[in-house]
Design an enzyme around this catalytic site. Structure first.
Site, short mmCIF file in Angstrom:
data_model
loop_
_atom_site.label_atom_id
_atom_site.label_comp_id
_atom_site.label_asym_id
_atom_site.label_seq_id
_atom_site.Cartn_x
_atom_site.Cartn_y
_atom_site.Cartn_z
N ASP A 8 -16.24 -68.40 31.54
CA ASP A 8 -15.28 -69.31 32.21
C ASP A 8 -15.30 -70.73 31.64
O ASP A 8 -14.26 -71.39 31.58
CB ASP A 8 -15.58 -69.39 33.71
CG ASP A 8 -15.33 -68.06 34.41
OD1 ASP A 8 -14.64 -67.20 33.84
OD2 ASP A 8 -15.84 -67.89 35.53
N HIS A 42 -14.25 -65.13 36.05
CA HIS A 42 -13.81 -65.31 37.43
C HIS A 42 -12.35 -65.78 37.44
O HIS A 42 -12.07 -66.92 37.08
CB HIS A 42 -14.73 -66.35 38.10
CG HIS A 42 -14.46 -66.55 39.56
ND1 HIS A 42 -15.27 -67.35 40.35
CD2 HIS A 42 -13.50 -66.08 40.39
CE1 HIS A 42 -14.79 -67.37 41.58
NE2 HIS A 42 -13.73 -66.61 41.64
N HIS A 49 -9.72 -72.03 35.32
CA HIS A 49 -10.24 -71.77 33.97
C HIS A 49 -9.60 -70.53 33.36
O HIS A 49 -8.66 -70.66 32.59
CB HIS A 49 -11.78 -71.76 33.89
CG HIS A 49 -12.50 -71.18 35.09
ND1 HIS A 49 -12.30 -69.91 35.53
CD2 HIS A 49 -13.45 -71.71 35.90
CE1 HIS A 49 -13.08 -69.67 36.56
NE2 HIS A 49 -13.78 -70.75 36.83
N THR A 99 -18.24 -74.78 41.75
CA THR A 99 -18.60 -73.41 41.36
C THR A 99 -18.89 -72.64 42.64
O THR A 99 -18.93 -73.23 43.73
CB THR A 99 -19.83 -73.42 40.42
OG1 THR A 99 -20.14 -72.08 40.06
CG2 THR A 99 -21.05 -74.05 41.08
N HIS A 190 -26.45 -66.82 38.77
CA HIS A 190 -26.05 -68.17 39.18
C HIS A 190 -27.21 -69.16 38.99
O HIS A 190 -28.26 -69.02 39.60
CB HIS A 190 -25.57 -68.24 40.64
CG HIS A 190 -24.53 -69.34 40.83
ND1 HIS A 190 -24.87 -70.68 40.81
CD2 HIS A 190 -23.19 -69.29 40.97
CE1 HIS A 190 -23.77 -71.39 40.95
NE2 HIS A 190 -22.73 -70.58 41.04
N GLY A 191 -26.97 -70.08 38.09
CA GLY A 191 -27.95 -71.14 37.85
C GLY A 191 -29.12 -70.72 36.96
O GLY A 191 -30.03 -71.52 36.72
N GLY A 212 -23.83 -67.98 32.71
CA GLY A 212 -22.75 -68.69 32.03
C GLY A 212 -23.12 -70.08 31.59
O GLY A 212 -23.29 -70.36 30.40
N HIS A 213 -23.28 -70.97 32.54
CA HIS A 213 -23.37 -72.40 32.26
C HIS A 213 -24.49 -72.76 31.28
O HIS A 213 -24.27 -73.55 30.34
CB HIS A 213 -23.54 -73.17 33.58
CG HIS A 213 -23.35 -74.64 33.42
ND1 HIS A 213 -24.40 -75.51 33.31
CD2 HIS A 213 -22.22 -75.38 33.32
CE1 HIS A 213 -23.93 -76.73 33.16
NE2 HIS A 213 -22.61 -76.69 33.17
N1 PXP Z 1 -22.54 -64.78 39.06
C1 PXP Z 1 -21.53 -65.21 39.88
C2 PXP Z 1 -21.08 -64.30 40.96
C3 PXP Z 1 -20.93 -66.47 39.67
O1 PXP Z 1 -19.94 -66.88 40.48
C4 PXP Z 1 -21.37 -67.26 38.58
C5 PXP Z 1 -20.70 -68.57 38.31
O2 PXP Z 1 -19.38 -68.40 37.97
C6 PXP Z 1 -22.39 -66.76 37.76
C7 PXP Z 1 -22.97 -65.53 38.03
C8 PXP Z 1 -22.90 -67.53 36.58
O3 PXP Z 1 -23.49 -68.72 37.03
P1 PXP Z 1 -23.94 -69.79 35.95
O4 PXP Z 1 -22.70 -70.29 35.28
O5 PXP Z 1 -24.61 -70.85 36.78
O6 PXP Z 1 -24.87 -69.12 34.99
#
Ligand code: PXP
Length: 236
Positions: A8, A42, A49, A99, A190-191, A212-213
C-alpha cells in the site's frame, strides 16, 4: 513461516503526485522475486492508496497469492466476489485513521460477520479475520466459518523493548494457541519490523506474517544512495 508483503505504501507515494510512479505492480513483482509468498493490499473505502485498477491488474499478473484486505461492506464483498483473490482479510476501517488501528470486533457483530463470510467461502475465497489477541475475539472467530485469523501485532510492536513486551507477547502466544485448538489457522501482522519480528518464531504454528511499513521504509534507505549516485552521474 511465510511472508506476505503489503504494498500500500508504494501506492501512497504514487498518489502523492497523481502519476504512475512508483508503480505498485512493479513493487509486487519485486517482492515476489525476493521471497514474498503473497502480496497484501488494502482497498480502502476512500481509495487513498491502492485503487480498483491496481487490484484488477494484480490479480492478473501475480505469480503468488493476492490477499485483499477489506472492510465488511457490501461494496467490498461485491468486488471480492468479482475479482476472486486467493484470500481476503476482513479489517475494521475508519475514514479518519492513518492505518488500521484495532482489530475487528467479531464478537460484537457475530451474525453480520457469519452472513458476510458465507458467499466468500462459497466462492472458494479463503477468509481471514484481523483481530486483537483476546480469548473472546478468537472464540467468536472460530464460529464464523473463517479459516484464518490474523492476530493484530500492533500493541506488541508498540511496547516491544519495554516492561510491557512480555504481557503483549503472551497475549499473542495464547491467542494463537487457542485459535489452533479451535481449528483456525493463524497469521499475524501490523507494526512488525526488523527488530521485533524475531519473537514470532516463538509462537508455534504461525502461518504467515503480513508486513508493509518497515519493509518499504528500509527499501527507501537501501535504495537512496544508488538513486542519488545515478542522477548525479547523469547531470555531471
Ligand atoms: N495486516 C493488516 C491487517 C493491516 O491492516 C496492515 C496495515 O495495512 C498490516 C498487516 C501491515 O502493517 P505494517 O504496515 O505496519 O507492517
Amino acid at each position: 513461516m511465510l511472508l506476505g508483503v503489503n504494498i500500500d505504501h508504494i501506492a501512497t507515494l504514487r498518489n502523492a503526485r497523481g502519476g504512475v510512479d512508483p508503480d505498485p505492480i512493479k513493487a509486487a513483482e519485486i517482492c515476489e522475486a525476493n521471497g514474498a509468498t503473497s502480496i497484501t493490499t488494502h482497498l480502502r473505502e476512500d481509495r487513498r492508496h491502492i485503487k480498483d485498477a491496481d487490484v484488477r491488474t494484480l490479480i492478473k499478473v501475480l505469480k503468488t497469492n493476492l490477499n485483499l484486505e477489506m472492510a465488511v461492506t457490501e461494496e467490498m464483498q461485491k468486488i471480492a466476489l468479482e475479482i476472486k483473490p486467493h484470500s481476503v482479510c476482513l479489517v475494521p476501517e475508519k475514514r479518519q485513521e492513518v492505518t488500521t488501528e484495532g482489530g475487528l470486533d467479531v464478537q460484537g457483530q457475530l451474525t453480520k460477520i457469519i452472513n458476510f463470510i458465507q458467499p466468500l467461502t462459497d466462492a472458494g475465497i479463503i477468509v481471514s479475520l484481523f483481530i486483537d489477541p483476546t480469548k473472546e475475539q478468537v472464540m467468536a472467530s472460530s464460529q464464523t466459518g473463517a479459516q484464518f485469523i490474523e492476530l493484530h501485532t500492533g500493541h506488541y510492536s508498540l511496547v516491544y523493548g519495554t516492561l510491557e513486551e512480555e504481557d503483549a507477547f503472551e497475549d499473542l502466544k495464547n491467542a494463537a494457541e487457542l485459535a489452533q485448538t479451535l481449528g483456525l489457522r493463524v497469521n499475524a501482522g501490523h507494526g512488525l519490523n526488523y527488530h521485533n519480528v524475531g519473537r514470532m518464531h516463538e509462537i508455534e504454528g504461525l502461518y504467515e506474517l503480513n508486513i508493509g511499513h518497515s519493509i518499504i521504509s528500509k527499501a527507501v534507505f537501501d535504495g537512496l544512495g544508488s538513486a542519488v549516485r545515478e542522477m548525479a552521474d547523469l547531470i555531471k
